[in-house]
Design a protein around this motif. Structure first.
Motif, PDB file in Angstrom:
ATOM      1  N   VAL A  46       2.159  -1.585  -0.930  1.00 59.35           N
ATOM      2  CA  VAL A  46       1.102  -2.588  -0.803  1.00 59.35           C
ATOM      3  C   VAL A  46       1.614  -3.758   0.021  1.00 59.35           C
ATOM      4  O   VAL A  46       1.542  -3.735   1.235  1.00 59.35           O
ATOM      5  CB  VAL A  46       0.597  -3.063  -2.176  1.00 59.35           C
ATOM      6  CG1 VAL A  46      -0.664  -3.871  -2.002  1.00 59.35           C
ATOM      7  CG2 VAL A  46       0.328  -1.878  -3.073  1.00 59.35           C
ATOM      8  N   GLY A  47       2.187  -4.773  -0.614  1.00 58.85           N
ATOM      9  CA  GLY A  47       2.725  -5.888   0.170  1.00 58.85           C
ATOM     10  C   GLY A  47       4.179  -6.125  -0.126  1.00 58.85           C
ATOM     11  O   GLY A  47       4.731  -7.131   0.271  1.00 58.85           O
ATOM     12  N   GLY A  48       4.836  -5.199  -0.876  1.00 56.74           N
ATOM     13  CA  GLY A  48       6.235  -5.406  -1.201  1.00 56.74           C
ATOM     14  C   GLY A  48       6.407  -6.583  -2.138  1.00 56.74           C
ATOM     15  O   GLY A  48       5.565  -6.824  -3.007  1.00 56.74           O
ATOM     16  N   TYR A  49       7.491  -7.345  -1.928  1.00 57.35           N
ATOM     17  CA  TYR A  49       7.822  -8.392  -2.899  1.00 57.35           C
ATOM     18  C   TYR A  49       6.764  -9.482  -2.974  1.00 57.35           C
ATOM     19  O   TYR A  49       6.666 -10.170  -3.970  1.00 57.35           O
ATOM     20  CB  TYR A  49       9.193  -9.001  -2.572  1.00 57.35           C
ATOM     21  CG  TYR A  49       9.279  -9.595  -1.189  1.00 57.35           C
ATOM     22  CD1 TYR A  49       8.903 -10.898  -0.973  1.00 57.35           C
ATOM     23  CD2 TYR A  49       9.721  -8.844  -0.103  1.00 57.35           C
ATOM     24  CE1 TYR A  49       8.960 -11.451   0.287  1.00 57.35           C
ATOM     25  CE2 TYR A  49       9.783  -9.382   1.156  1.00 57.35           C
ATOM     26  CZ  TYR A  49       9.400 -10.694   1.341  1.00 57.35           C
ATOM     27  OH  TYR A  49       9.438 -11.219   2.590  1.00 57.35           O
ATOM     28  N   LYS A  58       5.111  -3.263 -10.286  1.00 58.84           N
ATOM     29  CA  LYS A  58       6.099  -2.271  -9.860  1.00 58.84           C
ATOM     30  C   LYS A  58       6.303  -2.299  -8.352  1.00 58.84           C
ATOM     31  O   LYS A  58       7.407  -2.133  -7.858  1.00 58.84           O
ATOM     32  CB  LYS A  58       5.668  -0.895 -10.330  1.00 58.84           C
ATOM     33  CG  LYS A  58       5.932  -0.720 -11.802  1.00 58.84           C
ATOM     34  CD  LYS A  58       5.244   0.476 -12.383  1.00 58.84           C
ATOM     35  CE  LYS A  58       5.370   0.485 -13.886  1.00 58.84           C
ATOM     36  NZ  LYS A  58       4.460  -0.500 -14.518  1.00 58.84           N
ATOM     37  N   TYR A  59       5.235  -2.503  -7.621  1.00 59.69           N
ATOM     38  CA  TYR A  59       5.364  -2.558  -6.161  1.00 59.69           C
ATOM     39  C   TYR A  59       6.294  -3.692  -5.761  1.00 59.69           C
ATOM     40  O   TYR A  59       7.188  -3.526  -4.920  1.00 59.69           O
ATOM     41  CB  TYR A  59       4.002  -2.786  -5.522  1.00 59.69           C
ATOM     42  CG  TYR A  59       3.073  -1.618  -5.648  1.00 59.69           C
ATOM     43  CD1 TYR A  59       3.457  -0.374  -5.185  1.00 59.69           C
ATOM     44  CD2 TYR A  59       1.815  -1.766  -6.208  1.00 59.69           C
ATOM     45  CE1 TYR A  59       2.601   0.701  -5.290  1.00 59.69           C
ATOM     46  CE2 TYR A  59       0.961  -0.698  -6.312  1.00 59.69           C
ATOM     47  CZ  TYR A  59       1.357   0.541  -5.858  1.00 59.69           C
ATOM     48  OH  TYR A  59       0.514   1.593  -5.962  1.00 59.69           O
ATOM     49  N   SER A  60       6.084  -4.856  -6.378  1.00 62.32           N
ATOM     50  CA  SER A  60       6.919  -6.002  -6.050  1.00 62.32           C
ATOM     51  C   SER A  60       8.367  -5.722  -6.391  1.00 62.32           C
ATOM     52  O   SER A  60       9.271  -6.029  -5.618  1.00 62.32           O
ATOM     53  CB  SER A  60       6.459  -7.221  -6.826  1.00 62.32           C
ATOM     54  OG  SER A  60       5.126  -7.482  -6.578  1.00 62.32           O
ATOM     55  N   LEU A  61       8.586  -5.128  -7.563  1.00 61.35           N
ATOM     56  CA  LEU A  61       9.954  -4.854  -8.007  1.00 61.35           C
ATOM     57  C   LEU A  61      10.651  -3.933  -7.013  1.00 61.35           C
ATOM     58  O   LEU A  61      11.785  -4.189  -6.600  1.00 61.35           O
ATOM     59  CB  LEU A  61       9.923  -4.223  -9.395  1.00 61.35           C
ATOM     60  CG  LEU A  61      11.294  -3.956 -10.011  1.00 61.35           C
ATOM     61  CD1 LEU A  61      12.013  -5.273 -10.206  1.00 61.35           C
ATOM     62  CD2 LEU A  61      11.166  -3.233 -11.319  1.00 61.35           C
ATOM     63  N   LEU A  62       9.935  -2.862  -6.607  1.00 58.64           N
ATOM     64  CA  LEU A  62      10.539  -1.935  -5.642  1.00 58.64           C
ATOM     65  C   LEU A  62      10.872  -2.660  -4.341  1.00 58.64           C
ATOM     66  O   LEU A  62      11.943  -2.465  -3.762  1.00 58.64           O
ATOM     67  CB  LEU A  62       9.581  -0.776  -5.367  1.00 58.64           C
ATOM     68  CG  LEU A  62       9.622   0.325  -6.418  1.00 58.64           C
ATOM     69  CD1 LEU A  62       8.499   1.304  -6.169  1.00 58.64           C
ATOM     70  CD2 LEU A  62      10.946   1.035  -6.365  1.00 58.64           C
ATOM     71  N   GLY A  63       9.961  -3.523  -3.906  1.00 54.16           N
ATOM     72  CA  GLY A  63      10.211  -4.282  -2.678  1.00 54.16           C
ATOM     73  C   GLY A  63      11.432  -5.158  -2.819  1.00 54.16           C
ATOM     74  O   GLY A  63      12.285  -5.205  -1.928  1.00 54.16           O
ATOM     75  N   GLU A  73       8.639  -4.780   2.558  1.00 53.61           N
ATOM     76  CA  GLU A  73       7.202  -5.031   2.502  1.00 53.61           C
ATOM     77  C   GLU A  73       6.420  -3.911   3.185  1.00 53.61           C
ATOM     78  O   GLU A  73       5.381  -4.157   3.781  1.00 53.61           O
ATOM     79  CB  GLU A  73       6.878  -6.382   3.122  1.00 53.61           C
ATOM     80  CG  GLU A  73       7.643  -6.655   4.388  1.00 53.61           C
ATOM     81  CD  GLU A  73       7.432  -8.079   4.868  1.00 53.61           C
ATOM     82  OE1 GLU A  73       6.274  -8.451   5.010  1.00 53.61           O
ATOM     83  OE2 GLU A  73       8.417  -8.784   5.106  1.00 53.61           O
ATOM     84  N   ALA A  74       6.962  -2.685   3.096  1.00 55.20           N
ATOM     85  CA  ALA A  74       6.305  -1.557   3.746  1.00 55.20           C
ATOM     86  C   ALA A  74       4.894  -1.365   3.191  1.00 55.20           C
ATOM     87  O   ALA A  74       4.722  -0.913   2.071  1.00 55.20           O
ATOM     88  CB  ALA A  74       7.129  -0.298   3.524  1.00 55.20           C
ATOM     89  N   GLU A  75       3.896  -1.728   3.972  1.00 56.65           N
ATOM     90  CA  GLU A  75       2.520  -1.736   3.457  1.00 56.65           C
ATOM     91  C   GLU A  75       2.048  -0.378   2.947  1.00 56.65           C
ATOM     92  O   GLU A  75       1.461  -0.311   1.869  1.00 56.65           O
ATOM     93  CB  GLU A  75       1.550  -2.249   4.523  1.00 56.65           C
ATOM     94  CG  GLU A  75       1.759  -3.687   4.921  1.00 56.65           C
ATOM     95  CD  GLU A  75       2.677  -3.836   6.106  1.00 56.65           C
ATOM     96  OE1 GLU A  75       3.266  -2.817   6.509  1.00 56.65           O
ATOM     97  OE2 GLU A  75       2.811  -4.946   6.624  1.00 56.65           O
ATOM     98  N   PRO A  76       2.257   0.714   3.686  1.00 61.53           N
ATOM     99  CA  PRO A  76       1.688   1.968   3.204  1.00 61.53           C
ATOM    100  C   PRO A  76       2.274   2.447   1.884  1.00 61.53           C
ATOM    101  O   PRO A  76       1.612   3.163   1.153  1.00 61.53           O
ATOM    102  CB  PRO A  76       1.992   2.967   4.318  1.00 61.53           C
ATOM    103  CG  PRO A  76       2.841   2.297   5.286  1.00 61.53           C
ATOM    104  CD  PRO A  76       2.933   0.879   4.970  1.00 61.53           C
ATOM    105  N   GLU A  77       3.496   2.048   1.571  1.00 58.30           N
ATOM    106  CA  GLU A  77       4.125   2.519   0.335  1.00 58.30           C
ATOM    107  C   GLU A  77       4.028   1.482  -0.780  1.00 58.30           C
ATOM    108  O   GLU A  77       3.820   1.821  -1.930  1.00 58.30           O
ATOM    109  CB  GLU A  77       5.607   2.823   0.575  1.00 58.30           C
ATOM    110  CG  GLU A  77       5.866   3.783   1.711  1.00 58.30           C
ATOM    111  CD  GLU A  77       7.215   3.532   2.348  1.00 58.30           C
ATOM    112  OE1 GLU A  77       8.128   3.120   1.642  1.00 58.30           O
ATOM    113  OE2 GLU A  77       7.332   3.749   3.562  1.00 58.30           O
TER     114      GLU A  77
END
Lengths: 343, 164
Positions: free
Chosen positions: A228-231, A145-150, A222-226
């Protein structure tokens, strides 16, 4: 020149540009780390070689030795394809940016650009918009999900800022009357730099370039705090290095575009009045191009370590409510200048 | 700075946001040339103040005998159960001495309770923070490693006398 000579010269040019690009990318990473350290009252990497000068090679070697992981939930094919798209786009874009005037070497007249395309600017805009597919694919195919959001953020951001970027380029095109980067550079003879003639366009283009290259203060993908590492959360080893490489190569392209479109490219004001030889002039012009580019790259790094990240709604507000109208005003301004002064 | 402004009180210049950006950029540019705080460790070592709690050591008097009377309080108070003392009798005035005194440095949490509880000021925290061992056996420090001459611990003993 027959066809073989043209092919050989082009291959040499491609090799030279690629070498310069790769070296610049690796040293850009090094300087990013050193400068960020200096800004934060630290020393930064200074152990590998003299003052850490071999650090980039140590970094690449480390990444080569890392395990290549692709998640179970990932779409393996696209997951592997995404970094290649990013790297391919980042490196092929540089083909149309001229680094110097025509020079004569061994009796051949050589243009210091890989391809003198008469729609060069369009080519750069088209390819950089293709680059977003790399990030979006990476985000979508990772199955996280983190990657998708990124990935989604990066595409939304690209669309918003591509608009103001395109309109600011419009002003430059009006002045030069051509889409060819060489013609644009030649139109900025003397002090007729576009940065001076149309400062609003310069500012909007620079801000849009920051957003396009996903640099702070616009690095939301790639906003780390939100996120993780983004895409590239799910990437490791050389696939991750591919994105890393592409990010910095994009920075170099953005710097090259800013210099070409707004800071007179390889032009040095009034250098032909000094009466220097042809070779010295050409060398100084090529040098001036790289100095200007270095200054812009330093500015990129400097801004990254000074300004905090925007919130997502602030980013969209800025893109649509500030940058877009400003770039329109710039076009009207340039058109008025052309009408009044007959430039 | 300091005074909080509301959105409606901002002037046009404030809303432009650019002056503040340039202020920030100028600040970071200035700090690029400030002296750096980094200590380059193996060449330059950090000298801790007297209040620093490094590895616990046993105080050795000038005549070569440890102060410890092997009462076992430190071993009793140790929250990590890192200290083991085996007592024996001696002809000296203090009558008891530790036959073995072992601190397991893997277990030690550097809390300083042993030092606090010690009635003889015989175990104190030193300034030594470079603790390296490559296996578990090496991590158990015996009397050979724990005994430190009293003149090397002056700082800490003085600190304890003033502030304990």
């Amino acid at each position: 020149m027959n066809i073989w000579e043209i092919i050989i010269i082009t291959v040499i040019k491609i090799g030279a540009i690629l070498t310069i690009m790769l070296l610049t990318v690796s040293y850009l990473v090094y300087f990013e780390r050193r400068i960020s350290a200096w800004i934060q009252s630290r020393l930064g990497p200074n152990r590998v070689g003299w003052e850490g000068i071999l650090q980039p090679f140590a970094d690449v070697f480390k990444l080569l030795l890392k395990e290549d992981i692709s998640p179970v939930a990932a779409n393996k094919f696209i997951h592997g394809l995404a970094p290649f798209i990013a790297v391919f786009v980042a490196f092929s874009t540089y083909a149309v940016i001229p680094i110097g005037p025509d020079v004569t070497i061994f009796g051949y007249s050589i243009q210091l650009v890989v391809a003198d395309v008469n729609i060069g600017v369009l080519y750069v805009l088209a390819l950089t918009s293709l680059g977003v597919y790399g990030l979006t694919f990476a985000g979508w195919s990772s199955g996280s999900k983190y990657s998708l959001l990124g990935g989604i953020r990066s595409s939304a951001q690209m669309i918003s800022y591509e608009v103001s970027m395109g309109f600011s380029v419009g002003g430059v095109l009006l002045m030069a009357g051509s889409l060819s980067p060489i013609a644009i550079v030649e139109a900025q003879y003397g002090w007729m730099w576009n940065a001076i003639v149309q400062p609003i366009g310069f500012i909007t283009f620079t801000v849009a370039a920051f957003a396009e290259t996903n640099r702070l203060p616009f690095d939301l993908p790639e906003a780390e705090p939100e996120l993780v590492g983004g895409y590239h959360t799910e990437y490791s080893s050389m696939k991750f290095a591919g994105f890393f490489l592409a990010e910095y190569a994009n920075m170099i392209i953005a710097a090259g575009m800013i210099v070409t479109l707004y800071l007179g490219g390889w032009q040095v004001p009034y250098i032909d009045k000094l009466g220097l030889g042809e070779i010295v002039t050409a060398l100084m012009q090529v040098g001036s191009f790289f100095v200007k580019m270095g200054a812009i790259l330093f500015f990129f790094i400097w801004v990254r370590w000074s300004i905090p990240r925007f919130r997502y709604d602030q980013l969209m507000n800025l893109g649509w409510k500030v940058m877009f109208p400003l770039s329109l005003i710039n076009i009207v301004w340039v058109a008025a200048l052309i009408m009044i002064f007959n430039l | 700075m300091g005074v909080k402004k509301r959105q409606k009180d901002l002037t046009t210049l404030d809303k432009l946001y650019l002056p503040e950006i340039f202020k920030g950029l100028a600040l970071t540019f200035k700090s690029m040339f400030k002296p750096k705080v980094t200590m380059e460790y193996p060449e330059v070592k950090f000298e801790p103040p007297a209040s620093y709690r490094g590895r616990p050591v046993l105080v050795q008097e000038e005549n070569g005998v440890e102060r410890c009377v092997a009462c076992g309080l430190c071993s009793r108070v140790c929250p990590a159960l890192a200290i083991e003392v085996r007592a024996n009798e001696t002809e000296l005035e203090k009558e008891r001495y530790p036959e073995t005194f072992e601190i397991n440095m893997i277990r030690c949490i550097f809390c300083g309770f042993c030092e606090e509880v010690c009635p003889e000021e015989a175990i104190v925290m030193s300034k030594d923070y470079e603790l390296v061992f490559t296996n578990r056996e090496d991590a158990v420090y015996g009397k050979d490693k724990l005994l430190v001459p009293v003149h090397k611990l002056k700082d800490r003993l003085e600190f304890l006398r003033n502030f304990k």
